[in-house]
Design a protein around this motif. Structure first.
Motif, PDB file in Angstrom:
ATOM      1  N   TYR A   1      51.134  20.656  89.835  1.00 46.19           N
ATOM      2  CA  TYR A   1      50.412  19.894  89.384  1.00 46.19           C
ATOM      3  C   TYR A   1      49.579  20.835  88.284  1.00 46.19           C
ATOM      4  CZ  TYR A   1      48.729  17.019  85.310  1.00 46.19           C
ATOM      5  OH  TYR A   1      48.177  14.918  84.737  1.00 46.19           O
ATOM      6  N   LYS A   2      49.279  21.608  88.438  1.00 48.49           N
ATOM      7  CA  LYS A   2      47.776  21.927  88.594  1.00 48.49           C
ATOM      8  C   LYS A   2      48.032  24.047  87.486  1.00 48.49           C
ATOM      9  CE  LYS A   2      43.610  25.688  88.718  1.00 48.49           C
ATOM     10  NZ  LYS A   2      43.048  25.786  90.399  1.00 48.49           N
ATOM     11  N   SER A   3      49.096  24.289  87.814  1.00 50.28           N
ATOM     12  CA  SER A   3      49.719  25.428  87.918  1.00 50.28           C
ATOM     13  C   SER A   3      50.803  25.272  87.085  1.00 50.28           C
ATOM     14  CB  SER A   3      50.861  26.446  89.234  1.00 50.28           C
ATOM     15  OG  SER A   3      50.033  26.656  90.259  1.00 50.28           O
ATOM     16  N   CYS A   4      51.094  24.509  87.192  1.00 51.54           N
ATOM     17  CA  CYS A   4      52.277  23.361  85.587  1.00 51.54           C
ATOM     18  C   CYS A   4      51.888  23.371  84.397  1.00 51.54           C
ATOM     19  CB  CYS A   4      52.870  21.861  85.989  1.00 51.54           C
ATOM     20  SG  CYS A   4      54.263  22.160  85.367  1.00 51.54           S
ATOM     21  N   MET A   5      50.163  22.774  84.213  1.00 50.41           N
ATOM     22  CA  MET A   5      49.570  22.561  82.902  1.00 50.41           C
ATOM     23  C   MET A   5      49.204  23.923  82.534  1.00 50.41           C
ATOM     24  SD  MET A   5      49.546  19.563  82.391  1.00 50.41           S
ATOM     25  CE  MET A   5      48.131  18.478  81.499  1.00 50.41           C
ATOM     26  N   LEU A   6      48.795  24.852  83.698  1.00 53.11           N
ATOM     27  CA  LEU A   6      48.097  26.186  82.856  1.00 53.11           C
ATOM     28  C   LEU A   6      48.831  26.840  82.448  1.00 53.11           C
ATOM     29  CD1 LEU A   6      45.314  26.881  86.393  1.00 53.11           C
ATOM     30  CD2 LEU A   6      45.452  26.250  83.845  1.00 53.11           C
ATOM     31  N   GLU A   7      49.915  27.035  83.214  1.00 56.36           N
ATOM     32  CA  GLU A   7      51.453  27.852  82.200  1.00 56.36           C
ATOM     33  C   GLU A   7      51.673  27.314  81.020  1.00 56.36           C
ATOM     34  OE1 GLU A   7      55.847  28.332  83.079  1.00 56.36           O
ATOM     35  OE2 GLU A   7      55.235  28.229  84.585  1.00 56.36           O
ATOM     36  N   PHE A   8      51.878  25.817  80.956  1.00 54.09           N
ATOM     37  CA  PHE A   8      52.028  25.016  79.088  1.00 54.09           C
ATOM     38  C   PHE A   8      50.534  25.340  78.729  1.00 54.09           C
ATOM     39  CE2 PHE A   8      50.990  21.629  76.756  1.00 54.09           C
ATOM     40  CZ  PHE A   8      52.552  21.851  76.129  1.00 54.09           C
ATOM     41  N   VAL A   9      49.692  25.670  79.062  1.00 55.47           N
ATOM     42  CA  VAL A   9      48.212  25.667  78.131  1.00 55.47           C
ATOM     43  C   VAL A   9      48.790  27.073  77.774  1.00 55.47           C
ATOM     44  CG1 VAL A   9      46.279  26.017  77.973  1.00 55.47           C
ATOM     45  CG2 VAL A   9      46.512  24.234  78.874  1.00 55.47           C
ATOM     46  N   GLU A  10      49.282  28.103  78.489  1.00 51.87           N
ATOM     47  CA  GLU A  10      49.002  29.681  78.696  1.00 51.87           C
ATOM     48  C   GLU A  10      50.416  29.590  77.069  1.00 51.87           C
ATOM     49  OE1 GLU A  10      48.036  33.467  77.430  1.00 51.87           O
ATOM     50  OE2 GLU A  10      46.606  32.410  78.880  1.00 51.87           O
ATOM     51  N   GLU A  11      51.308  29.293  77.599  1.00 51.55           N
ATOM     52  CA  GLU A  11      52.789  29.211  76.250  1.00 51.55           C
ATOM     53  C   GLU A  11      52.158  28.842  75.195  1.00 51.55           C
ATOM     54  OE1 GLU A  11      55.577  27.060  77.724  1.00 51.55           O
ATOM     55  OE2 GLU A  11      56.189  28.065  79.434  1.00 51.55           O
ATOM     56  N   GLN A  12      50.865  28.447  75.522  1.00 53.34           N
ATOM     57  CA  GLN A  12      51.105  27.157  74.580  1.00 53.34           C
ATOM     58  C   GLN A  12      49.927  28.203  72.368  1.00 53.34           C
ATOM     59  OE1 GLN A  12      52.099  25.109  71.981  1.00 53.34           O
ATOM     60  NE2 GLN A  12      53.290  25.450  74.351  1.00 53.34           N
ATOM     61  N   ARG A  13      49.054  28.643  73.859  1.00 50.56           N
ATOM     62  CA  ARG A  13      47.808  29.945  73.145  1.00 50.56           C
ATOM     63  C   ARG A  13      48.851  30.952  72.758  1.00 50.56           C
ATOM     64  NH1 ARG A  13      43.454  28.459  77.794  1.00 50.56           N
ATOM     65  NH2 ARG A  13      42.169  27.531  76.430  1.00 50.56           N
ATOM     66  N   ASP A  14      49.999  31.414  73.740  1.00 45.73           N
ATOM     67  CA  ASP A  14      50.876  32.786  72.823  1.00 45.73           C
ATOM     68  C   ASP A  14      51.416  32.343  72.034  1.00 45.73           C
ATOM     69  OD1 ASP A  14      51.685  35.527  73.659  1.00 45.73           O
ATOM     70  OD2 ASP A  14      53.860  34.438  74.192  1.00 45.73           O
ATOM     71  N   ALA A  15      51.778  31.438  71.994  1.00 39.52           N
ATOM     72  CA  ALA A  15      52.493  31.095  70.362  1.00 39.52           C
ATOM     73  C   ALA A  15      51.451  30.665  69.658  1.00 39.52           C
ATOM     74  CB  ALA A  15      53.405  29.571  70.531  1.00 39.52           C
ATOM     75  N   VAL A  16      50.410  30.091  68.617  1.00 38.06           N
ATOM     76  CA  VAL A  16      49.217  30.369  67.896  1.00 38.06           C
ATOM     77  C   VAL A  16      49.130  32.130  67.784  1.00 38.06           C
ATOM     78  CG1 VAL A  16      46.774  30.199  68.103  1.00 38.06           C
ATOM     79  CG2 VAL A  16      48.039  27.811  69.010  1.00 38.06           C
ATOM     80  N   ARG A  17      48.369  32.533  68.794  1.00 41.07           N
ATOM     81  CA  ARG A  17      48.330  34.453  68.824  1.00 41.07           C
ATOM     82  C   ARG A  17      49.668  34.329  67.872  1.00 41.07           C
ATOM     83  NH1 ARG A  17      45.766  34.112  74.355  1.00 41.07           N
ATOM     84  NH2 ARG A  17      48.892  33.742  74.688  1.00 41.07           N
ATOM     85  N   LYS A  18      50.800  34.333  68.056  1.00 41.82           N
ATOM     86  CA  LYS A  18      52.037  35.259  68.228  1.00 41.82           C
ATOM     87  C   LYS A  18      52.169  34.443  66.033  1.00 41.82           C
ATOM     88  CE  LYS A  18      54.815  36.217  71.284  1.00 41.82           C
ATOM     89  NZ  LYS A  18      56.838  34.781  71.618  1.00 41.82           N
ATOM     90  N   HIS A  19      51.470  33.112  66.056  1.00 43.46           N
ATOM     91  CA  HIS A  19      51.665  32.445  64.549  1.00 43.46           C
ATOM     92  C   HIS A  19      50.664  33.624  63.575  1.00 43.46           C
ATOM     93  CE1 HIS A  19      54.544  29.099  64.601  1.00 43.46           C
ATOM     94  NE2 HIS A  19      54.343  29.569  65.984  1.00 43.46           N
ATOM     95  N   ASN A  20      49.368  33.520  64.336  1.00 40.89           N
ATOM     96  CA  ASN A  20      47.955  34.061  63.591  1.00 40.89           C
ATOM     97  C   ASN A  20      48.929  35.379  62.734  1.00 40.89           C
ATOM     98  OD1 ASN A  20      46.347  31.678  63.898  1.00 40.89           O
ATOM     99  ND2 ASN A  20      45.384  32.036  65.818  1.00 40.89           N
ATOM    100  N   SER A  21      48.947  35.940  64.215  1.00 34.88           N
ATOM    101  CA  SER A  21      49.642  37.133  63.544  1.00 34.88           C
ATOM    102  C   SER A  21      50.262  38.116  62.417  1.00 34.88           C
ATOM    103  CB  SER A  21      50.068  38.101  64.844  1.00 34.88           C
ATOM    104  OG  SER A  21      50.941  39.825  64.946  1.00 34.88           O
ATOM    105  N   ALA A  22      51.965  36.592  62.371  1.00 35.13           N
ATOM    106  CA  ALA A  22      52.718  36.829  60.872  1.00 35.13           C
ATOM    107  C   ALA A  22      52.263  36.290  60.142  1.00 35.13           C
ATOM    108  CB  ALA A  22      53.563  35.720  61.587  1.00 35.13           C
ATOM    109  N   THR A  23      51.186  35.292  60.193  1.00 33.00           N
ATOM    110  CA  THR A  23      50.066  35.328  58.894  1.00 33.00           C
ATOM    111  C   THR A  23      49.386  36.359  58.444  1.00 33.00           C
ATOM    112  OG1 THR A  23      49.879  32.939  60.000  1.00 33.00           O
ATOM    113  CG2 THR A  23      48.794  33.297  58.260  1.00 33.00           C
ATOM    114  N   ASP A  24      48.791  37.136  58.902  1.00 31.02           N
ATOM    115  CA  ASP A  24      48.237  38.599  59.185  1.00 31.02           C
ATOM    116  C   ASP A  24      48.582  38.731  58.647  1.00 31.02           C
ATOM    117  OD1 ASP A  24      45.576  36.700  59.929  1.00 31.02           O
ATOM    118  OD2 ASP A  24      45.047  38.132  61.788  1.00 31.02           O
TER     119      ASP A  24
END
Length: 109
Positions: free
Chosen positions: A73-96
């Motif tokens: 469960y912990k591994s699954c949650m950490l993977e989900f959080v990292e995927e969402q953080r990666d998406a945020v980084r990509k969106h911020n880069s596209a905005t910049d």
């Protein structure tokens, strides 16, 4: 990053150029805001299964199985959080990148 709207004083810009710049600015802002609105229209959620906590463990095997389920469960949650953080980084880069492109354009006018 700051969005430059006009590098020249208004007195140096002709009426037609000013109208063009206002239209381009409006279109750029609409495009940016509509992409932000669409990004929030579907909120991602994880598909991780929370382990059931037994009232009491019957034996060592049941305890070990529970601890294994907790780690999964912990591994699954950490993977989900990292995927969402990666998406945020990509969106911020596209905005910049979009802002930088706009600023380069407007400085060339």
């Amino acid at each position: 990053m700051r969005l430059a709207l006009s590098p020249r004083p208004a007195s140096e810009i002709s009426g037609r150029t000013a109208a063009f710049l206002h239209m381009r600015t409006l279109l750029l802002l609409l495009a940016l805001f509509s992409s932000f609105a669409n990004a929030d229209s579907v909120q991602p959620s994880h598909d991780c299964s929370e382990p059931i906590i037994p009232y009491e463990f019957e034996d060592a095997y049941e305890r070990e199985q529970f601890l294994s389920d907790v780690e999964e469960y912990k591994s699954c949650m950490l993977e989900f959080v990292e995927e969402q953080r990666d998406a945020v980084r990509k969106h911020n880069s596209a905005t910049d990148d979009a802002i930088e492109e706009w600023n380069v354009f407007i400085k060339s006018v």
